[in-house]
Write a protein that holds these residues in place. Structure first.
Motif, PDB file in Angstrom:
ATOM      1  N   THR A  68      16.711   8.756  24.448  1.00 25.98           N
ATOM      2  CA  THR A  68      16.580   7.521  23.678  1.00 25.98           C
ATOM      3  C   THR A  68      17.849   7.349  22.836  1.00 25.98           C
ATOM      4  O   THR A  68      18.325   8.300  22.217  1.00 25.98           O
ATOM      5  CB  THR A  68      15.306   7.550  22.805  1.00 25.98           C
ATOM      6  N   VAL A  92      20.252   6.389  19.891  1.00 24.93           N
ATOM      7  CA  VAL A  92      20.305   6.201  18.443  1.00 24.93           C
ATOM      8  C   VAL A  92      21.716   5.763  18.093  1.00 24.93           C
ATOM      9  O   VAL A  92      22.693   6.440  18.428  1.00 24.93           O
ATOM     10  CB  VAL A  92      19.954   7.502  17.693  1.00 24.93           C
ATOM     11  N   TRP A 115      14.859  18.842  20.154  1.00 23.41           N
ATOM     12  CA  TRP A 115      15.674  17.655  20.360  1.00 23.41           C
ATOM     13  C   TRP A 115      17.133  18.070  20.531  1.00 23.41           C
ATOM     14  O   TRP A 115      17.633  18.946  19.810  1.00 23.41           O
ATOM     15  CB  TRP A 115      15.551  16.714  19.166  1.00 23.41           C
ATOM     16  N   CYS A 173       8.171  12.303  20.916  1.00 25.16           N
ATOM     17  CA  CYS A 173       8.218  12.695  22.321  1.00 25.16           C
ATOM     18  C   CYS A 173       6.886  13.336  22.685  1.00 25.16           C
ATOM     19  O   CYS A 173       6.525  14.377  22.133  1.00 25.16           O
ATOM     20  CB  CYS A 173       9.359  13.665  22.572  1.00 25.16           C
ATOM     21  N   ALA A 202       9.972   9.946  25.490  1.00 29.93           N
ATOM     22  CA  ALA A 202      10.559   9.823  24.158  1.00 29.93           C
ATOM     23  C   ALA A 202      10.575   8.361  23.722  1.00 29.93           C
ATOM     24  O   ALA A 202      10.701   7.450  24.551  1.00 29.93           O
ATOM     25  CB  ALA A 202      11.965  10.384  24.148  1.00 29.93           C
ATOM     26  N   SER A 203      10.468   8.161  22.420  1.00 25.37           N
ATOM     27  CA  SER A 203      10.520   6.810  21.856  1.00 25.37           C
ATOM     28  C   SER A 203      11.030   6.884  20.427  1.00 25.37           C
ATOM     29  O   SER A 203      11.087   7.962  19.831  1.00 25.37           O
ATOM     30  CB  SER A 203       9.139   6.163  21.899  1.00 25.37           C
ATOM     31  N   GLY A 204      11.395   5.723  19.885  1.00 23.08           N
ATOM     32  CA  GLY A 204      11.760   5.642  18.476  1.00 23.08           C
ATOM     33  C   GLY A 204      13.230   5.440  18.193  1.00 23.08           C
ATOM     34  O   GLY A 204      13.619   5.287  17.037  1.00 23.08           O
ATOM     35  N   GLY A 205      14.062   5.446  19.208  1.00 20.55           N
ATOM     36  CA  GLY A 205      15.477   5.219  18.970  1.00 20.55           C
ATOM     37  C   GLY A 205      15.749   3.771  18.586  1.00 20.55           C
ATOM     38  O   GLY A 205      14.865   2.931  18.610  1.00 20.55           O
ATOM     39  N   CYS A 240      14.512  14.876  24.294  1.00 20.72           N
ATOM     40  CA  CYS A 240      13.547  15.885  23.889  1.00 20.72           C
ATOM     41  C   CYS A 240      13.397  16.925  24.998  1.00 20.72           C
ATOM     42  O   CYS A 240      13.682  16.657  26.169  1.00 20.72           O
ATOM     43  CB  CYS A 240      12.188  15.268  23.556  1.00 20.72           C
ATOM     44  N   TYR A 294      19.531  10.833  22.386  1.00 20.41           N
ATOM     45  CA  TYR A 294      18.722  11.977  21.972  1.00 20.41           C
ATOM     46  C   TYR A 294      17.702  12.294  23.073  1.00 20.41           C
ATOM     47  O   TYR A 294      16.982  11.395  23.544  1.00 20.41           O
ATOM     48  CB  TYR A 294      18.011  11.678  20.661  1.00 20.41           C
ATOM     49  N   LEU A 300      11.909   9.756  15.688  1.00 21.28           N
ATOM     50  CA  LEU A 300      11.747   9.887  17.127  1.00 21.28           C
ATOM     51  C   LEU A 300      10.455  10.624  17.437  1.00 21.28           C
ATOM     52  O   LEU A 300      10.055  11.526  16.699  1.00 21.28           O
ATOM     53  CB  LEU A 300      12.920  10.650  17.742  1.00 21.28           C
TER      54      LEU A 300
END
Length: 120
Positions: free
Chosen positions: A114, A116, A35, A21, A5-8, A94, A92, A19
């Motif tokens: 991740t 948030v 999620w 995943c 997962a990424s984007g937090g 996934c 969060y 986000l």
């Protein structure tokens, strides 16, 4: 099978985050992807899920603000989060269910989580 997962990150209230995943590991097919989120002292709760056919389900608290989507060719699920609120602050995670790969079949997997954080 691994989920990355990424984007937090940190965003102000009213802002947006996306986000991603990605599932990897010689995967043939994935059933539902989704999620979930968790805050300290509380149980992990569903945010949104999407089937391989694109049927979506959302928690009431995020309906109209969050959008889940997936790219089956890339085994990737996304969560577009708009109009974020401080109460959306959580880790969060996934999830991929009914994953069939070269090594196993029908199992459920979780990403690493991740963070948030939405500031007021």
């Amino acid at each position: 099978v691994q989920l990355q997962a990424s984007g937090g990150g940190l965003v102000q209230a009213g802002g947006s985050l996306r986000l991603s995943c990605a599932a990897s590991g010689s995967i043939f097919r994935i059933g539902a992807m989704g999620w979930y989120r968790q805050t300290p002292g509380k149980q992990r709760e569903l945010v949104a899920t999407i089937t391989s056919g694109g049927i979506t389900n959302y928690a009431d608290s995020v309906k109209g603000r969050f959008t889940i989507s997936r790219d089956n060719a890339k085994n990737t699920v996304y969560l577009q989060m708009n109009s974020l609120k401080p109460e959306d602050t959580a880790v969060y995670y996934c999830n991929a269910d009914q994953v069939y790969s070269a090594r196993s079949g029908g199992y459920e997997y979780w990403g690493q989580g991740t963070q948030v954080t939405v500031s007021s």
